[in-house]
Enzyme design. Structure first.
Site, PDB file in Angstrom:
ATOM      1  N   GLU A   1       0.956  -1.091  -0.083  1.00 10.66           N
ATOM      2  CA  GLU A   1      -0.032  -0.096  -0.220  1.00 10.66           C
ATOM      3  C   GLU A   1       0.896   1.510  -0.146  1.00 10.66           C
ATOM      4  O   GLU A   1       0.473   2.216   0.608  1.00 10.66           O
ATOM      5  CB  GLU A   1      -0.964  -0.042   1.168  1.00 10.66           C
ATOM      6  CG  GLU A   1      -1.980  -0.948   1.452  1.00 10.66           C
ATOM      7  CD  GLU A   1      -2.800  -1.337  -0.062  1.00 10.66           C
ATOM      8  OE1 GLU A   1      -2.891  -0.535  -0.922  1.00 10.66           O
ATOM      9  OE2 GLU A   1      -3.116  -2.657  -0.356  1.00 10.66           O
ATOM     10  N   GLY A   2       1.986   1.221  -0.688  1.00 13.37           N
ATOM     11  CA  GLY A   2       2.984   2.399  -0.418  1.00 13.37           C
ATOM     12  C   GLY A   2       3.935   2.084   0.480  1.00 13.37           C
ATOM     13  O   GLY A   2       3.546   2.255   1.715  1.00 13.37           O
TER      14      GLY A   2
END
Length: 598
Positions: free
Chosen positions: A441-442
């Site tokens: 998620e980053g």
């Protein structure tokens, strides 16, 4: 052995006493019917599900993992039955839009339920978490017809959603994706390409899977401005809403991972699969950010949940483990040795974990409160301020909670000594499961760059000033509260440190863009530390006046953990500030060629 009981007393303290959620909800028509009795019932039932249904599957799910066979994926034993129970009990639609069958519960409540899921069984929790994010994206950007087609089934748990972004050559830089979308005469598109690291891309939990896929149209502009978003179902959907023929969206393999082994992480091959556009052409990344930002908060809560279960399990072990005598003499003379919690260094480890867990729970609830206000409040000024704080705090939530979550699982593992390294005790699984949260998620490095670049430098620190104003408003409100005065003095000093560092970064970044990257991670850590100091002060302001009359010891313990945080953790703000102020020069001075072995 591993142990988990949902920390309902602390959850209620944060929700009802620190943030007075019932007053906030009563002030907004959309949440006015959310009563304390209803919230208590949801928390109690959620705890039963987490403790009795999901936690017993955690270790067995890790041992068994997901099984891949010729395109099909089988989840670990018991997962499907547990998922059916959650679905039939309505848990998948807890925060969903009531217009399409969701329950519309506020985010301040759903973050607490998510924590229970992640603590009890992180691998399992990822399936409903991705579904909630996908449903949110559809609710915000899909046509009414698509929402009516998909959302009821997703809230009911008959279908589950995924997020398909990453490709073998394209991770953070999504502008490089190669997946193509060819238009058809009937308004659909043929989607062709490969996506990797897709959580829940294939499984046996539901009758259908709804993939949200980023792809490029034939005439798309280059880079991230040429990305569109498509809904691609595993099985095509008939006009009556039933499941139709198979769509060529197949799982090519599943990854063999360090942790979260009960979560199916898939390579997905879209071979001309039919898809339907969500939102406008070439605006897909903006639509997907609705889901991505939801997932970033959710993954932050993954770190929190794992820190909590690791702490509880370590304390259960520490209560029974005896080693040596207390430095001040035997505390358990009837035993051959004292339990290890008599030793100051074990106390240090336990208090480090507890201080971060309890502040993290307050932080997640605070961000949930801002999300509720940004969505439901009738005053546009309040909504806008809350939305700005959400934008500022989302990268901090994802990064700081997951960094501290890994720290907490490792520290809790250390309390076991050698047993912590042995699979049977469970501690090592929490370390492995926590590690991924800093990556997906980053990555946390990207979150730090998002904070310093987009949320600080891009608006000349205006979002930071909003947050500082919120903290100073609290300090002004507590000016006559004698219990909290010593904390406010230290909080004020740390806030001034953050303000000084922010101004320094803003000034240096104007002359040298490398200053942002050089400062990013240390700045985020400083920001998180000051935020936790603020939240501990808020908790003390409530707990300290009640401590003397509380026979349970809950409020007294809260104050003493706050004292520990302020005395032994908050001072690290000074070193973080010095690291940020050191600038980019020492990072960039060495020639790139000297990093490589000859």
């Amino acid at each position: 052995m591993a142990k988990y009981k949902a920390p309902l007393r602390d959850m209620r303290f944060v929700l009802n006493e620190v943030f007075e959620a019932d007053k906030l909800w009563a002030s907004m028509p959309a949440t006015a019917e959310v009563t304390s009795d209803l919230v208590d019932a949801i928390l109690e039932e959620g705890a039963k599900v987490a403790e009795n249904e999901l936690f017993p599957l955690n270790r067995t799910g890790d041992e068994e993992g997901c099984q891949f066979n010729n395109g099909d994926v089988k989840t670990p034993e018991g997962f499907k039955e547990a998922f059916t129970l959650l679905s039939e009990s309505g848990w998948l639609g807890l925060g969903g839009n009531p217009e399409f069958g969701g329950q519309g519960m506020p985010k301040m409540l759903t973050v607490l339920f998510e924590e229970m899921l992640y603590a009890a069984n992180t691998s399992f929790a990822l399936y409903p978490a991705l579904n909630s994010g996908a449903a949110l994206c559809l609710d915000n950007h899909a046509t009414e017809a698509m929402k009516e087609q998909l959302l009821p089934a997703m809230y009911e748990g008959r279908w589950l959603g995924t997020m398909c972004l990453t490709e073998p050559h394209s991770g953070t830089d999504l502008g490089l994706i190669r997946t193509k979308a060819e238009p058809n005469e009937d308004g659909s598109f043929n989607i062709t390409g490969t996506k990797i690291f897709i959580t829940g891309g294939e499984h046996d939990l539901t009758e259908n899977i709804v993939h949200l896929v980023l792809a490029k149209l034939p005439d798309a502009p280059a880079g991230s401005r040429g990305i569109s978003l498509f809904m691609v179902p595993k099985f095509l959907i008939n006009e009556d809403g039933s499941v139709g023929e198979r769509n060529p969206a197949f799982c090519g393999s599943i990854e063999h991972k360090m942790g979260i082994k009960g979560s199916a992480t898939c390579v997905m091959n879209f071979d001309g699969a039919k898809g339907w556009m969500i939102g406008e052409p070439n605006r897909g990344l903006a639509c997907m950010f609705t889901m991505m930002n939801y997932e970033r908060l959710s993954i932050g809560i993954q770190g929190l949940g794992l820190g909590e279960v690791a702490y509880q399990s370590a304390m259960d072990f520490a209560q029974e483990r005896t080693q040596s005598r207390s430095p001040t003499g035997a505390k358990y003379p009837e035993k051959s040795a004292d339990n290890i919690l008599v030793h100051p260094d074990v106390r240090r480890m336990a208090l480090n974990v507890r201080a971060f867990n309890e502040a993290g729970r307050a932080f997640a609830s605070y961000v949930g409160m801002q999300l509720d206000m940004s969505k439901y409040h009738e005053d546009a000024e309040v909504r806008n301020k809350a939305a700005a704080l959400v934008a500022l705090l989302t990268p901090v939530t994802k990064s700081y909670l997951t960094d501290r979550g890994l720290d907490c699982t490792i520290t809790a593992q250390q309390i076991y000594g050698g047993q912590g390294y042995i699979r049977e005790w469970g501690a090592e699984q929490y370390v492995r499961d926590a590690r991924i949260a800093q990556i997906y998620e980053g990555t946390n490095g990207i979150q730090a760059m998002d904070l310093i670049g987009r949320k600080v430098v891009a608006n000349n620190g205006e979002y930071v000033k909003l947050f500082e104003a919120d903290i100073r408003a609290f300090m002004a409100e507590q000016a006559d509260n004698a219990f909290v005065q010593p904390y406010l003095t230290k909080l004020d000093a740390s806030l001034q440190t953050l303000s000084h560092v922010t101004e320094g970064v803003l000034a240096r970044a104007k002359a040298n863009p490398e200053e942002m990257g050089a400062a990013a991670q240390d700045y985020l850590d400083l920001f998180g530390l000051v935020t936790y100091a603020y939240l501990w002060a808020r908790m003390v302001a409530v707990a300290a006046p009640k401590a003397a009359d509380d026979s349970s010891g809950f409020y007294d313990a809260k104050v003493k953990v706050a004292n520990y945080f302020y005395a032994r953790i908050l001072p690290k703000a000074a070193s973080l500030a010095a690291q940020v102020d050191a600038g980019a020069e020492t990072l960039m001075a060495i020639d790139e060629a000297l990093f490589y072995a000859e």
